[in-house]
Every structure is written in C-alpha cells, then in structure tokens.
Design a protein around this motif. Structure first.
Motif, PDB file in Angstrom:
ATOM      1  N   GLN A 119       0.822  -1.206   0.000  1.00 46.94           N
ATOM      2  CA  GLN A 119       0.000   0.000   0.000  1.00 46.94           C
ATOM      3  C   GLN A 119       0.858   1.259   0.000  1.00 46.94           C
ATOM      4  O   GLN A 119       0.546   2.239  -0.677  1.00 46.94           O
ATOM      5  N   ARG A 120       1.949   1.211   0.796  1.00 41.63           N
ATOM      6  CA  ARG A 120       2.838   2.382   0.816  1.00 41.63           C
ATOM      7  C   ARG A 120       3.488   2.603  -0.547  1.00 41.63           C
ATOM      8  O   ARG A 120       3.612   3.739  -1.019  1.00 41.63           O
ATOM      9  N   HIS A 121       3.902   1.498  -1.192  1.00 41.89           N
ATOM     10  CA  HIS A 121       4.504   1.636  -2.524  1.00 41.89           C
ATOM     11  C   HIS A 121       3.481   2.143  -3.539  1.00 41.89           C
ATOM     12  O   HIS A 121       3.815   2.969  -4.397  1.00 41.89           O
ATOM     13  N   GLU A 122       2.257   1.631  -3.426  1.00 41.07           N
ATOM     14  CA  GLU A 122       1.219   2.099  -4.348  1.00 41.07           C
ATOM     15  C   GLU A 122       0.943   3.583  -4.155  1.00 41.07           C
ATOM     16  O   GLU A 122       0.793   4.340  -5.126  1.00 41.07           O
ATOM     17  N   LEU A 123       0.893   4.005  -2.871  1.00 44.02           N
ATOM     18  CA  LEU A 123       0.668   5.419  -2.586  1.00 44.02           C
ATOM     19  C   LEU A 123       1.813   6.268  -3.122  1.00 44.02           C
ATOM     20  O   LEU A 123       1.611   7.336  -3.701  1.00 44.02           O
ATOM     21  N   LEU A 124       3.045   5.766  -2.947  1.00 42.87           N
ATOM     22  CA  LEU A 124       4.206   6.515  -3.430  1.00 42.87           C
ATOM     23  C   LEU A 124       4.198   6.603  -4.946  1.00 42.87           C
ATOM     24  O   LEU A 124       4.480   7.663  -5.519  1.00 42.87           O
ATOM     25  N   ASN A 125       3.869   5.481  -5.600  1.00 41.90           N
ATOM     26  CA  ASN A 125       3.859   5.491  -7.065  1.00 41.90           C
ATOM     27  C   ASN A 125       2.796   6.432  -7.614  1.00 41.90           C
ATOM     28  O   ASN A 125       3.044   7.176  -8.573  1.00 41.90           O
ATOM     29  N   THR A 126       1.601   6.386  -7.019  1.00 40.83           N
ATOM     30  CA  THR A 126       0.543   7.282  -7.502  1.00 40.83           C
ATOM     31  C   THR A 126       0.898   8.734  -7.220  1.00 40.83           C
ATOM     32  O   THR A 126       0.578   9.632  -8.012  1.00 40.83           O
ATOM     33  N   PHE A 127       1.560   8.971  -6.083  1.00 43.01           N
ATOM     34  CA  PHE A 127       1.966  10.343  -5.778  1.00 43.01           C
ATOM     35  C   PHE A 127       3.009  10.837  -6.783  1.00 43.01           C
ATOM     36  O   PHE A 127       2.930  11.961  -7.288  1.00 43.01           O
ATOM     37  N   LEU A 128       3.988   9.977  -7.088  1.00 46.82           N
ATOM     38  CA  LEU A 128       5.015  10.380  -8.054  1.00 46.82           C
ATOM     39  C   LEU A 128       4.408  10.565  -9.441  1.00 46.82           C
ATOM     40  O   LEU A 128       4.855  11.419 -10.213  1.00 46.82           O
ATOM     41  N   ALA A 129       3.386   9.739  -9.746  1.00 47.91           N
ATOM     42  CA  ALA A 129       2.760   9.867 -11.067  1.00 47.91           C
ATOM     43  C   ALA A 129       1.989  11.168 -11.217  1.00 47.91           C
ATOM     44  O   ALA A 129       1.901  11.737 -12.311  1.00 47.91           O
ATOM     45  N   SER A 130       1.416  11.642 -10.114  1.00 47.93           N
ATOM     46  CA  SER A 130       0.611  12.865 -10.199  1.00 47.93           C
ATOM     47  C   SER A 130       1.403  14.128  -9.917  1.00 47.93           C
ATOM     48  O   SER A 130       0.922  15.230 -10.194  1.00 47.93           O
ATOM     49  N   ILE A 131       2.609  13.987  -9.377  1.00 51.84           N
ATOM     50  CA  ILE A 131       3.357  15.172  -8.977  1.00 51.84           C
ATOM     51  C   ILE A 131       3.780  16.011 -10.184  1.00 51.84           C
ATOM     52  O   ILE A 131       3.984  17.218 -10.075  1.00 51.84           O
ATOM     53  N   SER A 132       3.903  15.322 -11.347  1.00 56.91           N
ATOM     54  CA  SER A 132       4.337  16.043 -12.545  1.00 56.91           C
ATOM     55  C   SER A 132       3.371  17.168 -12.904  1.00 56.91           C
ATOM     56  O   SER A 132       3.789  18.207 -13.421  1.00 56.91           O
ATOM     57  N   HIS A 133       2.070  16.967 -12.595  1.00 58.47           N
ATOM     58  CA  HIS A 133       1.083  17.994 -12.955  1.00 58.47           C
ATOM     59  C   HIS A 133       0.608  18.766 -11.735  1.00 58.47           C
ATOM     60  O   HIS A 133       0.555  20.004 -11.752  1.00 58.47           O
ATOM     61  N   ASP A 134       0.291  18.047 -10.674  1.00 62.01           N
ATOM     62  CA  ASP A 134      -0.335  18.688  -9.520  1.00 62.01           C
ATOM     63  C   ASP A 134       0.624  19.593  -8.758  1.00 62.01           C
ATOM     64  O   ASP A 134       0.179  20.497  -8.042  1.00 62.01           O
ATOM     65  N   LEU A 135       1.920  19.375  -8.880  1.00 61.30           N
ATOM     66  CA  LEU A 135       2.877  20.261  -8.222  1.00 61.30           C
ATOM     67  C   LEU A 135       3.591  21.178  -9.212  1.00 61.30           C
ATOM     68  O   LEU A 135       3.908  22.323  -8.887  1.00 61.30           O
ATOM     69  N   ARG A 136       3.860  20.673 -10.405  1.00 59.86           N
ATOM     70  CA  ARG A 136       4.594  21.498 -11.363  1.00 59.86           C
ATOM     71  C   ARG A 136       3.806  22.730 -11.785  1.00 59.86           C
ATOM     72  O   ARG A 136       4.356  23.835 -11.901  1.00 59.86           O
ATOM     73  N   THR A 137       2.504  22.542 -12.025  1.00 59.12           N
ATOM     74  CA  THR A 137       1.704  23.671 -12.523  1.00 59.12           C
ATOM     75  C   THR A 137       1.661  24.831 -11.532  1.00 59.12           C
ATOM     76  O   THR A 137       1.956  25.987 -11.920  1.00 59.12           O
ATOM     77  N   PRO A 138       1.289  24.603 -10.255  1.00 62.82           N
ATOM     78  CA  PRO A 138       1.297  25.743  -9.342  1.00 62.82           C
ATOM     79  C   PRO A 138       2.698  26.297  -9.090  1.00 62.82           C
ATOM     80  O   PRO A 138       2.854  27.526  -8.942  1.00 62.82           O
ATOM     81  N   LEU A 139       3.710  25.452  -9.053  1.00 60.64           N
ATOM     82  CA  LEU A 139       5.074  25.948  -8.863  1.00 60.64           C
ATOM     83  C   LEU A 139       5.508  26.812 -10.042  1.00 60.64           C
ATOM     84  O   LEU A 139       6.161  27.849  -9.872  1.00 60.64           O
ATOM     85  N   ALA A 140       5.154  26.387 -11.262  1.00 62.52           N
ATOM     86  CA  ALA A 140       5.501  27.194 -12.440  1.00 62.52           C
ATOM     87  C   ALA A 140       4.778  28.532 -12.418  1.00 62.52           C
ATOM     88  O   ALA A 140       5.357  29.582 -12.784  1.00 62.52           O
ATOM     89  N   THR A 141       3.515  28.533 -11.988  1.00 67.45           N
ATOM     90  CA  THR A 141       2.764  29.789 -11.892  1.00 67.45           C
ATOM     91  C   THR A 141       3.401  30.718 -10.871  1.00 67.45           C
ATOM     92  O   THR A 141       3.576  31.938 -11.126  1.00 67.45           O
ATOM     93  N   ILE A 142       3.747  30.182  -9.699  1.00 68.14           N
ATOM     94  CA  ILE A 142       4.367  31.003  -8.654  1.00 68.14           C
ATOM     95  C   ILE A 142       5.713  31.534  -9.127  1.00 68.14           C
ATOM     96  O   ILE A 142       6.046  32.728  -8.947  1.00 68.14           O
ATOM     97  N   LEU A 143       6.508  30.653  -9.739  1.00 69.35           N
ATOM     98  CA  LEU A 143       7.830  31.078 -10.201  1.00 69.35           C
ATOM     99  C   LEU A 143       7.720  32.138 -11.293  1.00 69.35           C
ATOM    100  O   LEU A 143       8.452  33.145 -11.273  1.00 69.35           O
ATOM    101  N   GLY A 144       6.790  31.931 -12.239  1.00 68.73           N
ATOM    102  CA  GLY A 144       6.655  32.921 -13.312  1.00 68.73           C
ATOM    103  C   GLY A 144       6.171  34.261 -12.802  1.00 68.73           C
ATOM    104  O   GLY A 144       6.694  35.316 -13.192  1.00 68.73           O
ATOM    105  N   ALA A 145       5.151  34.250 -11.920  1.00 62.53           N
ATOM    106  CA  ALA A 145       4.615  35.519 -11.413  1.00 62.53           C
ATOM    107  C   ALA A 145       5.638  36.233 -10.545  1.00 62.53           C
ATOM    108  O   ALA A 145       5.807  37.463 -10.649  1.00 62.53           O
ATOM    109  N   SER A 146       6.313  35.505  -9.689  1.00 57.57           N
ATOM    110  CA  SER A 146       7.287  36.147  -8.809  1.00 57.57           C
ATOM    111  C   SER A 146       8.473  36.692  -9.608  1.00 57.57           C
ATOM    112  O   SER A 146       9.007  37.774  -9.298  1.00 57.57           O
ATOM    113  N   SER A 147       8.900  35.962 -10.654  1.00 53.95           N
ATOM    114  CA  SER A 147      10.005  36.452 -11.490  1.00 53.95           C
ATOM    115  C   SER A 147       9.603  37.719 -12.226  1.00 53.95           C
ATOM    116  O   SER A 147      10.405  38.676 -12.345  1.00 53.95           O
TER     117      SER A 147
END
Length: 464
Positions: free
Chosen positions: A233-261
């Motif tokens: 279960q922990r591995h499944e949770l980690l895999n699903t988290f890593l699979a979704s991090i590309s979009h769910d974290l990158r998009t807001p981070l890119a927005t914050i980085l672009g606006a702040s820059s």
C-alpha cells in the motif's frame, strides 16, 4: 469411586469383603442349593474383582475363593481336606476358571481403559485445534498449549518458546519435542518421561507439538502478509503520488515562479492591476500547494496501521462551529447552513483530524456544487451521523466508491484537484472506527454521511 479404589488398603479390604459376603450368602442358602451353585458365587466375586481391580488382586481373590469354598462347603467341612476325587477336580477346575476369568476381565479392563484414553486424547486434539484456530497472538498459543500439555501429561509438562528467550529449567526431566521442523523451530515441549513411556502417549505429545507449531507458523505468516500488504500500500501510494506530482505540483510551482520572477524583474513596467492579479495568483497557488501537502502528509500518516490519535471528549457543536469559522472566507455567498440539535452526546475523537475531514467535505461542496449546502448532525442508537449535503450534479452510483481512492477524481467538473481530499476523509473516519459513504439526495445532489460511534460511558460534567 475410582479415586477411593486407587488406595492400596482399600483394594485389599474390598477383596476380603466380597469373599466374606459370598461365604455368608452361601451359608445362608446352603440347604437350598448344590455345591456347584455355591462355587458360582465365588466365580462371580472373582469376576467383579478382576474387572474393578488389578491382576494381582484378582489372582489372590481366585486362590482365596477356592480356599473358602473348600473350607466352608466341600466335605469334610471346616477343613482343607478333600475326601472325594470329584471335589478335588472341581476345586482345580474352579481355580483354573477363576484365573482365566480374571485374566480375561483384566484384559477387557485394560482395553476399555485404553479406549477411553484414546477417545479423550482425540477429543483434546479436536478442542485444541479449534482453540488454536482462534488464537491471534503468540501469548494466547502459549497459554492454550501449556494448558493442553498439563491436561495430557500432568503438571510436569513444560512449554517454552525460543523467541521469548525462555529456557527449559534444569530440574525438568523428560522428553523434548520440538515445535516445528529443522528449518523453523519455534520452541519445544517437554513432557515427563514416565508419561511418555507408552508409544501412544509419545505420539499424542508429538501431535500436540505439531498443532502448536502449525498455529505459530500461521501467526507468523499472518504477520508477514500484513507487513507485505502494508508495504504494498505504501509503494502504491508513493507510485501514484510520483505519477501525479508532474502535474499537480509542477503547474502551481511554475505559476508562482513565473509571477514572482515577473514582479521581481519587470515590476516597473507592469500596471497595478496586473501586479495585483499576479500576487493573487501566487497566493492562490500557495494555498493549493499547502492543502495538497497537508492532505498528502495526512494520508501517509493515516496509512500506518499503528497510527495514534490524540483523542479527547469533544462536542459536535464546537467542532462544527470551528469548521464553519475556517470555511467562511471561501463561502462569500453564505451558502452553508448548519443544523445541529442541542444535547448531543460527546464524541471521543481527534478534533484536528475530524475538523479537517469536515473542511475537506465542505470545500468539495463549495467547489463542485451550486446552491445551498447543509451540514447536519443526526443521533442514532450508538452513533452520531454528520452529513454534508449539496444540490450539485451528484455522483453516479458506479463512481461513488472510486472517489475515495487516492488521486482518483472525475474530469467532468473541470475543477483542479489532486484527488486526495476524500481519500484523507475516509482514512480519518476509519481511524476513528467510523465509516464515510456518499449517497444520492432527493431532488439532486449528493450527501456525504460520516457515522461515528458514541461511547456509552460519557464523562461526568464538572461541577461549577
């Protein structure tokens, strides 16, 4: 009765009593019966002694019966002399018959005793197997096994486990039976040598040891399966988290980085309105990342099977009030309405986790539904139901269970989300011994119903 007969003096007293009774009865009916009938009385006594007592007592009784018959009834009476050859032959035949009868009766008694012992051992093995199948811990197996060994072989039987650091006492004398095989030995059972001299007793001890080893092996396999399942279960949770991090974290981070820059390098060229929108975007994306991080960490924590909650006695009114105070900034249209009856019993819960559960449900309702939203408390036998109802599009029956899986969400709404909120909500409900389900609502929309158990032993109110 059997305990009394085990006493040595009592056994011989019984032999003398039976011989005396047969002699007295024979003298009483002497004038009415023949010598053969009187001899049968002594044969009956020999059979009784042979069946109820041992072989030695039966042999002595047979000799005593022949001697009594000769002395009291065979002419010439009151002497041990025999004046006729027929009487001598009768006495010899009676002695032979008495010895054969005693031997056959002793054999029958021995076989009956062995049959009762085998039946008792078979019943003990059946009961032991049933009790061991319900054992859920090693100490339960130890208690059950020790009681079974002592019931079969007496208080001298000892059960010791290798994993508990136990050792066999030096004073223990007996036969050691391993619990398990060479590949995996859990301990040993020591049975007294005297109790295991017979082959059947030794086999019974080996069968007991085999049953105990199987129970311990089952417990070890269960622990391994639970550990493997938790790790999966922990591995499944980690895999699903890593699979979704590309979009769910990158998009807001890119927005914050672009606006702040942009604000840092081109602030003088940007209008006040555009600067305000950029700052709002930074704040919105930061709040989204905060919620995503909190849900992720909370889900990882609640996935631990030994998670400890900080429980306390809390009132439903106070928890709902604190939740509404935190959600009000997002409820500009005052859509949320609470219906909490007075006099509800207290709940022994973690207020922070329960508050997070209700906040996630209300955030989802504000995001995905239009119209009014209601949070309601219902008191039933042994439970309190907290319901969050909305007038939105609802959730199809086929998807009502999948919405509680991590990173599982519907794309129909167009709303952004990682799909963690409802998974965290169900994990919090299960950690409190409750259930969380989604139901359809009359008139459209859906209702999330959280059922929490109410403890019968409520705390006493402090006197003012």
């Amino acid at each position: 009765m059997s305990l009394i007969l085990d006493l040595y003096p009592v056994r011989w007293a019984l032999v003398l009593l039976l011989l005396a009774a047969a002699t007295a009865f024979g003298l009483l009916i002497d004038s009415y019966v023949s010598l053969t009938s009187q001899a049968m009385l002594y044969v009956l006594v020999v059979e009784i002694v042979s069946y109820r007592l041992g072989r030695l007592e039966a042999a002595v009784c047979a000799v005593g019966a022949v001697a009594a018959l000769n002395f009291f009834f065979v002419p010439p009476r009151w002497t041990f002399a025999v004046d006729q050859r027929e009487h001598l032959i009768a006495l010899v035949v009676m002695l032979f018959v008495a010895f054969m009868t005693s031997r056959l009766a002793a054999g029958l008694q021995r076989e009956a005793r062995a049959a009762r012992l085998s039946e008792g051992r078979a019943r003990q093995l059946q009961e032991l197997a049933m009790r061991l199948s319900a054992a859920a811990a090693m100490h339960e197996v130890r208690t059950i096994g020790q009681a079974a060994l002592q019931a079969a072989f007496g208080t001298g039987a000892i059960l010791t486990f290798a994993d508990e650091g136990n050792s066999v006492p030096e004073a223990a004398q007996g036969i050691c039976l391993p619990l398990g095989e060479q590949g995996r030995v859990f301990g040993m059972a020591v049975i007294p040598a005297a109790a295991a001299q017979e082959q059947e007793g030794l086999e019974h001890g080996r069968t007991l040891a085999a049953l105990l080893a199987q129970a311990l092996w089952r417990l070890e396999l269960d622990e391994a399966v639970l550990a493997a399942r938790s790790e999966a279960q922990r591995h499944e949770l980690l895999n699903t988290f890593l699979a979704s991090i590309s979009h769910d974290l990158r998009t807001p981070l890119a927005t914050i980085l672009g606006a702040s820059s942009s604000l840092q390098t081109q602030r003088d060229r940007l209008s006040p309105e555009l600067q305000s929108r950029m700052l709002g975007s930074i704040a919105t994306e930061a709040r989204y990342l905060t919620v995503l991080t909190e849900n992720t960490l909370q889900l990882a924590r609640l996935s631990d099977p030994v998670v400890e909650l900080h429980r306390d006695w809390e009132s439903v009114e106070e928890i709902v009030g604190a939740v509404l105070a935190r959600v009000r900034p997002q409820d500009s249209g005052r859509r949320i309405r609470s219906v909490i009856p007075a006099g509800l019993p207290l709940l022994r819960v973690d207020p922070v986790l329960l508050g997070q559960l209700l906040i996630n449900l209300l955030d989802n309702a504000l995001k995905y539904a239009e119209g009014s939203i209601e949070i309601q408390a219902l008191y039933g036998p042994g439970r309190i139901d907290l319901c969050v109802s909305d007038c939105g599009p609802g959730i199809p029956v086929a998807l009502r269970e999948s919405v509680f899986r991590p990173y599982s969400r519907s794309d129909r709404s167009g709303q952004r989300g990682a799909g963690l909120g409802l998974a965290v909500c169900r994990a919090i409900a299960m950690a409190h011994g409750g259930i969380l389900v989604v139901e359809g609502r009359e008139g459209g929309g859906c209702r999330f119903r959280l059922s929490l158990p109410v403890e019968l032993q409520q705390p006493l109110e402090e006197s003012s």
